[in-house]
Write a protein that holds these residues in place. Sequence first.
Motif, PDB file in Angstrom:
ATOM      1  N   LEU A   1       0.824  -1.208   0.000  1.00 48.44           N
ATOM      2  CA  LEU A   1       0.000   0.000   0.000  1.00 48.44           C
ATOM      3  C   LEU A   1       0.858   1.258   0.000  1.00 48.44           C
ATOM      4  CD1 LEU A   1      -2.877   1.069   0.092  1.00 48.44           C
ATOM      5  CD2 LEU A   1      -2.766   0.949   2.579  1.00 48.44           C
ATOM      6  N   LEU A   2       1.937   1.276   0.763  1.00 54.40           N
ATOM      7  CA  LEU A   2       2.822   2.441   0.775  1.00 54.40           C
ATOM      8  C   LEU A   2       3.527   2.599  -0.572  1.00 54.40           C
ATOM      9  CD1 LEU A   2       4.364   2.171   4.343  1.00 54.40           C
ATOM     10  CD2 LEU A   2       2.552   3.702   3.569  1.00 54.40           C
ATOM     11  N   GLY A   3       3.928   1.496  -1.178  1.00 52.90           N
ATOM     12  CA  GLY A   3       4.542   1.567  -2.506  1.00 52.90           C
ATOM     13  C   GLY A   3       3.567   2.053  -3.561  1.00 52.90           C
ATOM     14  N   MET A   4       2.327   1.585  -3.472  1.00 50.71           N
ATOM     15  CA  MET A   4       1.295   2.011  -4.413  1.00 50.71           C
ATOM     16  C   MET A   4       1.018   3.511  -4.249  1.00 50.71           C
ATOM     17  SD  MET A   4      -2.339   0.118  -5.140  1.00 50.71           S
ATOM     18  CE  MET A   4      -2.839   0.144  -3.451  1.00 50.71           C
ATOM     19  N   THR A   5       1.009   3.979  -3.020  1.00 54.55           N
ATOM     20  CA  THR A   5       0.801   5.407  -2.764  1.00 54.55           C
ATOM     21  C   THR A   5       1.944   6.231  -3.329  1.00 54.55           C
ATOM     22  OG1 THR A   5      -0.400   4.881  -0.744  1.00 54.55           O
ATOM     23  CG2 THR A   5       0.407   7.128  -0.966  1.00 54.55           C
ATOM     24  N   GLY A   6       3.170   5.789  -3.080  1.00 56.84           N
ATOM     25  CA  GLY A   6       4.328   6.517  -3.590  1.00 56.84           C
ATOM     26  C   GLY A   6       4.340   6.596  -5.104  1.00 56.84           C
ATOM     27  N   TYR A   7       4.015   5.496  -5.773  1.00 55.10           N
ATOM     28  CA  TYR A   7       3.986   5.482  -7.237  1.00 55.10           C
ATOM     29  C   TYR A   7       2.876   6.390  -7.773  1.00 55.10           C
ATOM     30  CZ  TYR A   7       3.570   3.851 -12.008  1.00 55.10           C
ATOM     31  OH  TYR A   7       3.491   3.805 -13.363  1.00 55.10           O
ATOM     32  N   PHE A   8       1.696   6.277  -7.188  1.00 56.99           N
ATOM     33  CA  PHE A   8       0.556   7.065  -7.653  1.00 56.99           C
ATOM     34  C   PHE A   8       0.815   8.559  -7.481  1.00 56.99           C
ATOM     35  CE2 PHE A   8      -4.021   8.431  -7.053  1.00 56.99           C
ATOM     36  CZ  PHE A   8      -4.339   8.300  -8.382  1.00 56.99           C
ATOM     37  N   VAL A   9       1.343   8.948  -6.331  1.00 60.58           N
ATOM     38  CA  VAL A   9       1.638  10.365  -6.097  1.00 60.58           C
ATOM     39  C   VAL A   9       2.784  10.824  -6.992  1.00 60.58           C
ATOM     40  CG1 VAL A   9       2.500  12.019  -4.400  1.00 60.58           C
ATOM     41  CG2 VAL A   9       0.752  10.389  -3.754  1.00 60.58           C
ATOM     42  N   GLY A  10       3.775   9.964  -7.207  1.00 61.20           N
ATOM     43  CA  GLY A  10       4.896  10.337  -8.067  1.00 61.20           C
ATOM     44  C   GLY A  10       4.475  10.615  -9.494  1.00 61.20           C
ATOM     45  N   VAL A  11       3.488   9.884  -9.982  1.00 61.41           N
ATOM     46  CA  VAL A  11       3.029  10.074 -11.360  1.00 61.41           C
ATOM     47  C   VAL A  11       2.041  11.233 -11.455  1.00 61.41           C
ATOM     48  CG1 VAL A  11       1.703   9.006 -13.218  1.00 61.41           C
ATOM     49  CG2 VAL A  11       3.429   7.683 -12.018  1.00 61.41           C
ATOM     50  N   VAL A  12       1.052  11.246 -10.604  1.00 58.59           N
ATOM     51  CA  VAL A  12      -0.040  12.216 -10.720  1.00 58.59           C
ATOM     52  C   VAL A  12       0.277  13.537 -10.024  1.00 58.59           C
ATOM     53  CG1 VAL A  12      -2.481  12.583 -10.228  1.00 58.59           C
ATOM     54  CG2 VAL A  12      -1.698  10.348 -10.909  1.00 58.59           C
TER      55      VAL A  12
ATOM     56  N   LYS B   1       8.787  16.207  -7.717  1.00 61.64           N
ATOM     57  CA  LYS B   1       8.992  17.609  -8.087  1.00 61.64           C
ATOM     58  C   LYS B   1      10.429  17.853  -8.543  1.00 61.64           C
ATOM     59  CE  LYS B   1       6.921  20.611  -5.570  1.00 61.64           C
ATOM     60  NZ  LYS B   1       6.533  21.511  -4.466  1.00 61.64           N
ATOM     61  N   LEU B   2      11.377  17.095  -7.983  1.00 55.05           N
ATOM     62  CA  LEU B   2      12.769  17.226  -8.421  1.00 55.05           C
ATOM     63  C   LEU B   2      12.967  16.694  -9.837  1.00 55.05           C
ATOM     64  CD1 LEU B   2      14.606  16.060  -5.176  1.00 55.05           C
ATOM     65  CD2 LEU B   2      14.371  18.398  -6.030  1.00 55.05           C
ATOM     66  N   VAL B   3      12.181  15.692 -10.210  1.00 57.18           N
ATOM     67  CA  VAL B   3      12.312  15.085 -11.534  1.00 57.18           C
ATOM     68  C   VAL B   3      11.609  15.929 -12.590  1.00 57.18           C
ATOM     69  CG1 VAL B   3      11.737  13.046 -12.909  1.00 57.18           C
ATOM     70  CG2 VAL B   3      12.544  12.784 -10.560  1.00 57.18           C
ATOM     71  N   CYS B   4      10.376  16.353 -12.302  1.00 59.60           N
ATOM     72  CA  CYS B   4       9.592  17.126 -13.268  1.00 59.60           C
ATOM     73  C   CYS B   4       8.772  18.162 -12.513  1.00 59.60           C
ATOM     74  CB  CYS B   4       8.676  16.202 -14.067  1.00 59.60           C
ATOM     75  SG  CYS B   4       7.704  17.072 -15.299  1.00 59.60           S
ATOM     76  N   ARG B   5       8.974  19.418 -12.832  1.00 62.27           N
ATOM     77  CA  ARG B   5       8.295  20.475 -12.087  1.00 62.27           C
ATOM     78  C   ARG B   5       6.804  20.565 -12.379  1.00 62.27           C
ATOM     79  NH1 ARG B   5      11.028  23.613  -8.947  1.00 62.27           N
ATOM     80  NH2 ARG B   5      13.242  23.914  -9.168  1.00 62.27           N
ATOM     81  N   GLU B   6       6.407  20.258 -13.597  1.00 63.85           N
ATOM     82  CA  GLU B   6       4.997  20.415 -13.973  1.00 63.85           C
ATOM     83  C   GLU B   6       4.189  19.182 -13.578  1.00 63.85           C
ATOM     84  OE1 GLU B   6       2.589  22.268 -17.668  1.00 63.85           O
ATOM     85  OE2 GLU B   6       4.215  20.914 -18.155  1.00 63.85           O
ATOM     86  N   LYS B   7       3.027  19.423 -13.013  1.00 61.71           N
ATOM     87  CA  LYS B   7       2.150  18.321 -12.622  1.00 61.71           C
ATOM     88  C   LYS B   7       1.497  17.718 -13.855  1.00 61.71           C
ATOM     89  CE  LYS B   7       1.216  20.110  -8.047  1.00 61.71           C
ATOM     90  NZ  LYS B   7       0.227  20.338  -7.020  1.00 61.71           N
ATOM     91  N   LEU B   8       1.126  16.448 -13.757  1.00 59.18           N
ATOM     92  CA  LEU B   8       0.589  15.716 -14.905  1.00 59.18           C
ATOM     93  C   LEU B   8      -0.664  16.373 -15.465  1.00 59.18           C
ATOM     94  CD1 LEU B   8       0.588  13.154 -16.719  1.00 59.18           C
ATOM     95  CD2 LEU B   8      -0.890  12.124 -14.999  1.00 59.18           C
ATOM     96  N   TYR B   9      -1.632  16.634 -14.627  1.00 60.22           N
ATOM     97  CA  TYR B   9      -2.895  17.173 -15.130  1.00 60.22           C
ATOM     98  C   TYR B   9      -2.762  18.612 -15.597  1.00 60.22           C
ATOM     99  CZ  TYR B   9      -5.030  12.936 -13.455  1.00 60.22           C
ATOM    100  OH  TYR B   9      -5.345  11.622 -13.258  1.00 60.22           O
ATOM    101  N   HIS B  10      -1.817  19.361 -15.062  1.00 58.92           N
ATOM    102  CA  HIS B  10      -1.571  20.710 -15.579  1.00 58.92           C
ATOM    103  C   HIS B  10      -1.001  20.632 -16.989  1.00 58.92           C
ATOM    104  CE1 HIS B  10      -1.345  22.860 -11.423  1.00 58.92           C
ATOM    105  NE2 HIS B  10      -2.432  22.159 -11.579  1.00 58.92           N
ATOM    106  N   GLY B  11      -0.080  19.703 -17.207  1.00 54.45           N
ATOM    107  CA  GLY B  11       0.495  19.528 -18.539  1.00 54.45           C
ATOM    108  C   GLY B  11      -0.528  19.047 -19.550  1.00 54.45           C
ATOM    109  N   LEU B  12      -1.395  18.141 -19.144  1.00 53.14           N
ATOM    110  CA  LEU B  12      -2.432  17.651 -20.049  1.00 53.14           C
ATOM    111  C   LEU B  12      -3.460  18.728 -20.387  1.00 53.14           C
ATOM    112  CD1 LEU B  12      -3.088  14.106 -18.561  1.00 53.14           C
ATOM    113  CD2 LEU B  12      -1.860  14.674 -20.656  1.00 53.14           C
ATOM    114  N   SER B  13      -3.695  19.645 -19.472  1.00 53.00           N
ATOM    115  CA  SER B  13      -4.692  20.687 -19.726  1.00 53.00           C
ATOM    116  C   SER B  13      -4.218  21.695 -20.775  1.00 53.00           C
ATOM    117  CB  SER B  13      -5.058  21.408 -18.432  1.00 53.00           C
ATOM    118  OG  SER B  13      -3.968  22.180 -17.961  1.00 53.00           O
ATOM    119  N   HIS B  14      -2.928  21.767 -21.044  1.00 54.89           N
ATOM    120  CA  HIS B  14      -2.441  22.678 -22.085  1.00 54.89           C
ATOM    121  C   HIS B  14      -2.984  22.289 -23.457  1.00 54.89           C
ATOM    122  CE1 HIS B  14       0.220  24.988 -19.566  1.00 54.89           C
ATOM    123  NE2 HIS B  14       0.764  23.877 -19.082  1.00 54.89           N
ATOM    124  N   GLY B  15      -3.232  21.018 -23.677  1.00 59.44           N
ATOM    125  CA  GLY B  15      -3.766  20.571 -24.964  1.00 59.44           C
ATOM    126  C   GLY B  15      -5.198  21.001 -25.201  1.00 59.44           C
TER     127      GLY B  15
END
Length: 97
Positions: free
Chosen positions: A25-36, A71-85
Motif C-alpha cells: 500500500l505504501l509503494g502504491m501510494t508513492g507510485y501514484f503520487v509520483g506520477v499524478v 517535483k525534483l524530476v519534473c516540475r509540472e504536474k501531470l494534469y496541468h500539462g495535459l490541460s495545455h492541450g
Amino acid sequence: MPVFPVNRDKILGFDQIDHQFQFFLLGMTGYFVGVVRAPLTAVIILMETTASRGMILPLFATAIIADGVSKLVCREKLYHGLSHGFGLHSGPTAKQA
C-alpha cells in the motif's frame, strides 16, 4: 513508566493489517503520487479503495515524500500539462503553473 502508555503500532495502524499489505500500500501510494502529483487525492482514493483508514499517517508521509521527489524530476504536474492541450492556459496564467 510513562504516565500515558501509548502503543505506537496501534496509533499508526500497523496492528490491523499484515506487513506485506502495508508495504504494498505504501509503494502504491508513492507510485501514484509520483506520477499524478496529487498527494491528498491519492491518499483518499487509496485509503477508501483498500479500506485501510488506520494507515492514514504513513500514507500521508509517503505521499509527501513522493511528491517532493517527483517535483525534483519534473516540475509540472501531470494534469496541468495535459490541460495545455485543451487550450485552458492562454496568456499570462500559463506561466504561473
